[in-house]
Design an enzyme around this catalytic site. Structure first.
Site, short mmCIF file in Angstrom:
data_model
loop_
_atom_site.label_atom_id
_atom_site.label_comp_id
_atom_site.label_asym_id
_atom_site.label_seq_id
_atom_site.Cartn_x
_atom_site.Cartn_y
_atom_site.Cartn_z
N PRO A 12 39.32 -22.47 98.84
CA PRO A 12 38.40 -21.36 99.11
C PRO A 12 37.64 -21.64 100.40
O PRO A 12 37.05 -22.71 100.55
CB PRO A 12 37.45 -21.37 97.90
CG PRO A 12 37.51 -22.77 97.38
CD PRO A 12 38.88 -23.29 97.69
N MET A 13 37.69 -20.69 101.35
CA MET A 13 37.05 -20.90 102.66
C MET A 13 36.27 -19.65 103.04
O MET A 13 36.86 -18.57 103.17
CB MET A 13 38.09 -21.26 103.72
CG MET A 13 38.74 -22.63 103.49
SD MET A 13 40.03 -23.04 104.69
CE MET A 13 41.42 -22.12 104.04
N MET A 14 34.97 -19.80 103.23
CA MET A 14 34.11 -18.66 103.55
C MET A 14 34.55 -18.00 104.84
O MET A 14 34.85 -18.67 105.84
CB MET A 14 32.66 -19.10 103.66
CG MET A 14 32.02 -19.49 102.32
SD MET A 14 32.01 -18.15 101.13
CE MET A 14 30.89 -16.99 101.92
N GLN A 65 36.22 -18.25 92.89
CA GLN A 65 35.23 -19.32 93.00
C GLN A 65 33.83 -18.72 92.96
O GLN A 65 33.51 -17.81 93.73
CB GLN A 65 35.37 -20.14 94.27
CG GLN A 65 34.40 -21.33 94.25
CD GLN A 65 34.40 -22.18 95.49
OE1 GLN A 65 33.97 -21.73 96.54
NE2 GLN A 65 34.87 -23.42 95.36
N CYS A 95 29.79 -27.18 98.35
CA CYS A 95 29.33 -26.61 99.63
C CYS A 95 27.97 -27.20 100.02
O CYS A 95 27.02 -27.18 99.23
CB CYS A 95 29.21 -25.10 99.52
SG CYS A 95 28.67 -24.31 101.05
N LYS A 134 35.00 -27.65 91.58
CA LYS A 134 35.33 -28.25 92.88
C LYS A 134 34.08 -28.98 93.38
O LYS A 134 33.00 -28.39 93.43
CB LYS A 134 35.76 -27.18 93.89
CG LYS A 134 36.28 -27.76 95.21
CD LYS A 134 36.87 -26.67 96.11
CE LYS A 134 37.58 -27.29 97.32
NZ LYS A 134 36.67 -27.93 98.27
N GLY A 208 41.43 -32.88 104.62
CA GLY A 208 42.17 -33.49 105.71
C GLY A 208 43.68 -33.52 105.57
O GLY A 208 44.36 -34.14 106.40
#
Length: 337
Positions: A12-14, A65, A95, A134, A208
């Site tokens: 999940p990436m804002m 999420q 986060c 997460k 990574g």
């Protein structure tokens, strides 16, 4: 629905993994798990639910999420997610942004495992789909393995069986979210040790990972690998996931076939009044490493070109054709020399 294992997933990436992004990623892999951007409980309970939760059926398996720290609010939000059809509810405990900290959730929740356990239990009490967490491996200067081991153990007692481990500390003061993704050192061995400590739990590793060879190495130690920025900036890395990690014998889609599917989807969205750039921005890395890719990206990120509609794709493909011709000419020149 017979869901695949979480062997490979996209983080999940804002501002990145919205529904358009997930539909695009689904053209590359049928089995990779996809995750929404973090949605706060406040946004769901006091905002436009459909705007936050609507998604395309093609996105399955897809997880919602949530961000929050009030058990009952999370329970209500989780129930909405289940009703909307999500296959998993994931709680964000990783986060580090200041905005999230002001809301008393995200990575700072790692300091309150009892509260997280209460949140997980409240959600599990009202939904049938899996509730997962997460998290990071530590916060600030707390770097002992026992910290994350105790955190996972406490949450597991509340019935959570799946943990996604971003194998870095979260620095709550002094680093930006971007710096928090790059500066704290990766400690993959912490995730490996969690799997050893809790063999009955499903442990996924995040942070990574850039190649499928790396995914394969991690899978020798944990149950799944979550790709982040690499899957976004170099999306074609997902094209071989199904064959390599799920035993799918379907032919791997070419970049051109993926683009064709994107064009078809984008055309339908534009007909509904959506801005073309809302779709193309997620696909700009599709031809990464291919001659002419820079020109293709330039066309599909140019607001003037995008206003012209779907025809922008033909102009972008012309850049690829020109790049291919130039590459052949260069190769021929080298052969002559």
């Amino acid at each position: 629905m017979n869901l695949p294992a979480r062997r490979v997933s996209v983080a999940p990436m804002m501002d990145w993994t919205d529904s358009h992004c997930r539909v695009f990623h689904r053209q590359l892999s049928r089995h990779t798990w996809l995750y929404t951007e973090m949605v706060t409980t406040g946004a769901l309970l006091h905002g436009d639910v459909a705007r936050h939760l609507d998604f395309d059926a093609i996105e399955h398996p897809v997880a919602l999420q949530l961000g929050g720290s009030e058990p009952q609010d999370l329970a209500r939000a989780a129930k909405l997610g289940e009703q909307w059809g999500y296959d998993e509810i994931n709680l964000n405990c990783g986060c580090p942004s200041e905005r999230v900290q002001r809301g008393a959730f995200g990575a700072c929740l790692m300091a309150e495992p009892t509260l997280v356990a209460d949140c997980v239990k409240a959600m599990r009490d009202v939904v049938q789909v899996p509730v997962t967490v997460k998290h990071r491996i530590g916060i600030d200067d707390v770097e002992s393995f026992s910290f994350v081991e105790n955190f996972v153990g406490s949450i597991a007692q509340a019935g959570c069986t799946t943990f996604i481990v971003h194998a870095r500390n979260a620095i709550l003061k002094g680093l930006s979210p971007k710096e928090n993704r790059e500066i704290p050192p990766l400690k993959y061995d912490y995730a490996y040790r969690l799997k050893q400590s809790f063999p009955q739990l499903e442990i996924l590793i995040n942070g990574g990972v850039r190649t499928l060879d790396e995914v394969e190495l991690h899978l020798q130690h944990v149950d799944g690998v979550m790709l982040g920025r690499e899957a976004y900036h170099n999306p074609y890395v997902l094209a071989e996931v199904d064959a390599r990690f799920y035993g799918d014998t379907s032919p791997v889609k070419s970049r051109e076939a993926v683009e064709d599917a994107l064009i078809e989807y984008a055309a339908a969205q534009v007909e509904k009044g959506q801005y073309l750039g809302a779709m193309t921005r997620h696909a700009l890395g599709l031809y990464r490493g291919v001659p002419g890719a820079r020109g293709w990206r330039r066309v599909l990120s140019d607001p003037k070109r995008l206003k012209a509609g779907i025809g922008a794709f033909e102009a972008a493909r012309e850049q690829l054709r020109a790049g291919a011709i130039s590459a052949r000419d260069d190769a021929a020149s080298l052969a002559i020399v």
